[in-house]
Design an enzyme around this catalytic site. Structure first.
Site, PDB file in Angstrom:
ATOM      1  N   ASP A 102      16.997  44.047   5.636  1.00 27.44           N
ATOM      2  CA  ASP A 102      16.081  43.526   6.952  1.00 27.44           C
ATOM      3  C   ASP A 102      16.177  42.361   6.563  1.00 27.44           C
ATOM      4  O   ASP A 102      15.905  41.502   5.548  1.00 27.44           O
ATOM      5  CB  ASP A 102      14.849  44.616   6.945  1.00 27.44           C
ATOM      6  CG  ASP A 102      13.836  45.002   6.570  1.00 27.44           C
ATOM      7  OD1 ASP A 102      14.125  44.286   5.501  1.00 27.44           O
ATOM      8  OD2 ASP A 102      13.221  44.942   6.627  1.00 27.44           O
TER       9      ASP A 102
ATOM     10  N   SER B 198       9.283  41.849  10.438  1.00 31.62           N
ATOM     11  CA  SER B 198       9.595  43.303   9.888  1.00 31.62           C
ATOM     12  C   SER B 198      11.418  43.318  10.248  1.00 31.62           C
ATOM     13  O   SER B 198      12.008  42.537  10.316  1.00 31.62           O
ATOM     14  CB  SER B 198       9.207  44.450   9.973  1.00 31.62           C
ATOM     15  OG  SER B 198      10.411  45.333   8.788  1.00 31.62           O
TER      16      SER B 198
ATOM     17  N   ASP C 160      12.493  43.633   2.370  1.00 32.05           N
ATOM     18  CA  ASP C 160      11.278  44.675   2.004  1.00 32.05           C
ATOM     19  C   ASP C 160      12.006  46.343   2.311  1.00 32.05           C
ATOM     20  O   ASP C 160      11.990  47.131   1.676  1.00 32.05           O
ATOM     21  CB  ASP C 160      10.166  44.429   2.208  1.00 32.05           C
ATOM     22  CG  ASP C 160       9.646  45.065   3.534  1.00 32.05           C
ATOM     23  OD1 ASP C 160      11.045  44.869   4.900  1.00 32.05           O
ATOM     24  OD2 ASP C 160       8.648  45.428   4.131  1.00 32.05           O
TER      25      ASP C 160
ATOM     26  N   ASP D 243      12.662  40.675   6.474  1.00 32.82           N
ATOM     27  CA  ASP D 243      11.638  40.706   5.566  1.00 32.82           C
ATOM     28  C   ASP D 243      11.780  40.820   3.709  1.00 32.82           C
ATOM     29  O   ASP D 243      11.155  40.455   2.771  1.00 32.82           O
ATOM     30  CB  ASP D 243      10.432  40.181   5.356  1.00 32.82           C
ATOM     31  CG  ASP D 243       9.738  41.618   6.037  1.00 32.82           C
ATOM     32  OD1 ASP D 243      11.016  42.996   6.447  1.00 32.82           O
ATOM     33  OD2 ASP D 243       8.758  42.464   5.831  1.00 32.82           O
TER      34      ASP D 243
END
Length: 561
Positions: free
Chosen positions: A300, A143, A304, A302
């Protein structure tokens, strides 16, 4: 076997990785370094695994990934169904290596793998898991953590992160699997040649974009609004899907932050690639000032979560918090869908228990049922699943968490910065088209419902003793509950470990309601060695609300020291 014995075993093994072998040799004779890497193992939980890259059972490496994947494979083999798993990965260091090795373990267990041929974000993994009706999904990501981290998220067949029960079964299997020798494995090339691994199809990729773009509130609006955007993928996975969707809906004036455009797991221009942090957005802010953009957007690694800075009337840029954006999007979606006649009967929105009560005021205004869940987007996904089981999935219009996670529509079951970016830009374009702005609408909301302030502080507890210290603090708060904070009497304590009183699954969270309506929530992070404190205050203006928050934060510091 002692941790020293385990270190020696690793040192003498052929680890197939020059980085790991070099690291093991370099720490020889360093007692603390050996202990830190081998005294404990990374624990697999509902958030999967997350840790710093390196050698040892307490680090992220191919051996820990193989061991975890054997646990997932053992669980999948008890589930029936398609006996298949979807895999994606982001721009993190070793990401492709870990994804490839996970595929090799699954294939060696006779489990079919659908893996992306390019790095793709969390929502794409959730979507592929559902699209192919897989038993599970695996996302290789850490993340928003710094570059030295990587991680491993495991998903169930519904596209949500694994349930507590499933994660417990996987963890039990992991504990029985020797980290170096216990996982079955075949090479990625062999798995592909045997047809056990195939790449995610263009049909699946296009279906995701179609589902996202179907959730436009005012289709066609962006083609004529003239929105000017600066965007940063923060060297992660957002570049391709975010720009694809924005261009599809008619936003063409997009300036990409050049230093953060392409994947780079070292995050050299952004040591902490977290869109909640102003430092992560600084390159984009500088470019927004230079270009006069209406909006600066960052996702960010990833993809999400998404953060923004909005342009103010004086030409400056102001960051919007996750709570503020959640409220703005809820307000925009409700007003727009009512206007367009697309609001479902008995609409449902969902927020986490640490998110702003202001959302409740907005939901009530529009006649929307607002449900509250534990922290973690899988619980929002669980609410969507409940609606789906009742044949009412179309009632779900929006879900959000204060940590910049948003979702509109049931096509995935995790937060999605791609649809978040689309809706934020559409909202900005709409307000621009009527001579307003996001900033102006936010001030109107505060004027109507009151000046709420929601802020989060974190206290870090690194090292092997960190988790024990955090547990001790939480136990102390339960044994001797504070009677007041900063002179404000505590009128109600809610312990989310008491499921009978909350009606929610058990969680290590404490909530303190104060006599003036302020709220303090304390909870340990599920993915990092830190305790988070959430403050909600309300004042006649921002200064008054901020002053109370600051006083409450000072009052709680000694308890968490």
């Amino acid at each position: 076997m002692t941790y020293k014995d385990e270190y020696t075993r690793w040192l003498n093994a052929d680890l197939l990785d020059v980085d790991l072998n070099t690291e093991l040799r370099n720490i020889q004779g360093d007692e603390e370094a050996v202990k830190d890497r081998f005294a404990v193992a990374l624990k697999f939980g509902t958030a999967g695994l997350r840790g710093t890259l390196g050698a040892g059972t307490n680090r992220m490496n191919i051996w820990v990934v193989r061991q975890a994947t054997q646990g997932v494979a053992d669980w999948v083999k008890t589930q029936g169904g398609t006996q298949s798993v979807a895999i994606s990965y982001d721009s993190r260091l070793k990401g492709w290596n870990f994804a490839r090795d996970a595929a090799g373990v699954l294939a060696a267990n006779g489990i079919h793998v659908y893996i992306y041929d390019e790095l793709m974000p969390v929502p794409a993994l959730s979507f592929a898991t559902r699209f192919y009706k897989c038993n599970a999904g695996i996302m290789i990501t850490a993340s928003h953590n710094p570059a030295q981290y990587n991680g491993y998220k495991a998903y169930g067949p519904d596209g949500c992160q694994m349930t507590d029960d499933a994660a417990a079964v996987v963890y039990a299997s992991i504990q029985k699997t020797d980290v170096l020798t216990g996982a079955k494995y075949m090479s990625f090339a062999e798995a592909v040649s045997k047809g056990l691994v195939e790449f995610v199809s263009n049909e699946c990729k296009e279906a995701l974009y179609t589902e996202i773009e179907k959730r436009q509130v005012r289709p066609g609006l962006c083609r004529t609004a003239g929105l000017k955007l600066v965007y940063s993928p923060l060297n992660g996975t957002g570049l391709v899907p975010v720009t694809r969707v924005l261009k599809d809906i008619g936003i063409s004036d997009i300036t990409i932050v050049p230093e953060q455009e392409y994947p780079n797991g070292y995050f050299t221009t952004c040591s902490y690639p977290n869109p909640e942090q102003k430092a992560a957005l600084q390159k984009g802010l500088d470019l927004a000032v230079k270009t006069g953009a209406d909006l600066m957007l960052a996702t960010d690694p990833d993809a999400d979560r998404v953060g923004i800075a909005m342009r103010c009337p004086d030409g400056s840029y102001e960051l919007v918090t996750g709570n503020e954006m959640g409220v703005l999007l809820l307000d925009y979606i409700c007003a727009g869908r009512i206007e367009k006649g697309t609001m479902p009967k008995n609409p449902v929105a969902v927020e986490s228990i640490v998110s702003t009560p202001l959302a409740g005021k907005v939901a009530e205004h529009y006649g929307v049922e607002l449900r509250h869940t534990l922290t973690g987007f899988k619980w929002i996904g669980d609410q969507i699943a409940k609606l789906e089981a009742a044949g009412e999935v179309d009632r779900f219009i929006f879900g959000f968490e204060e940590s910049y996670g948003y979702l509109a529509g049931p096509y995935v079951r995790d937060k999605d910065a791609v649809i978040g970016s689309m809706l934020i830009c559409e909202m900005a374009a709409y307000y621009r088209s009527i001579g307003s702005s996001i900033k102006q609408r936010l001030e109107e909301i505060y004027k109507e419902y009151g000046r709420y302030l929601n802020q989060v502080d974190s206290f870090e507890f690194p090292g092997l003793s960190g988790m024990d210290k955090m547990a001790g603090i939480m136990a102390g708060l339960r044994k001797d509950a504070p009677k007041e904070f900063a002179g404000h009497k505590v009128v109600k304590v809610t312990d989310y470990e008491d499921t009978a009183s909350t009606g929610l699954p058990k969680a290590n969270v404490l909530r303190y309601d104060l006599e003036d309506g302020a709220v303090v929530i304390v909870r340990p992070s599920g993915t990092e060695p830190k305790i988070k404190t959430y403050f909600t205050t309300k004042g006649k203006d921002l200064a008054e609300a901020q002053a109370e928050k600051d006083a409450l934060a000072e009052a709680i510091k000694p308890i968490l020291a």
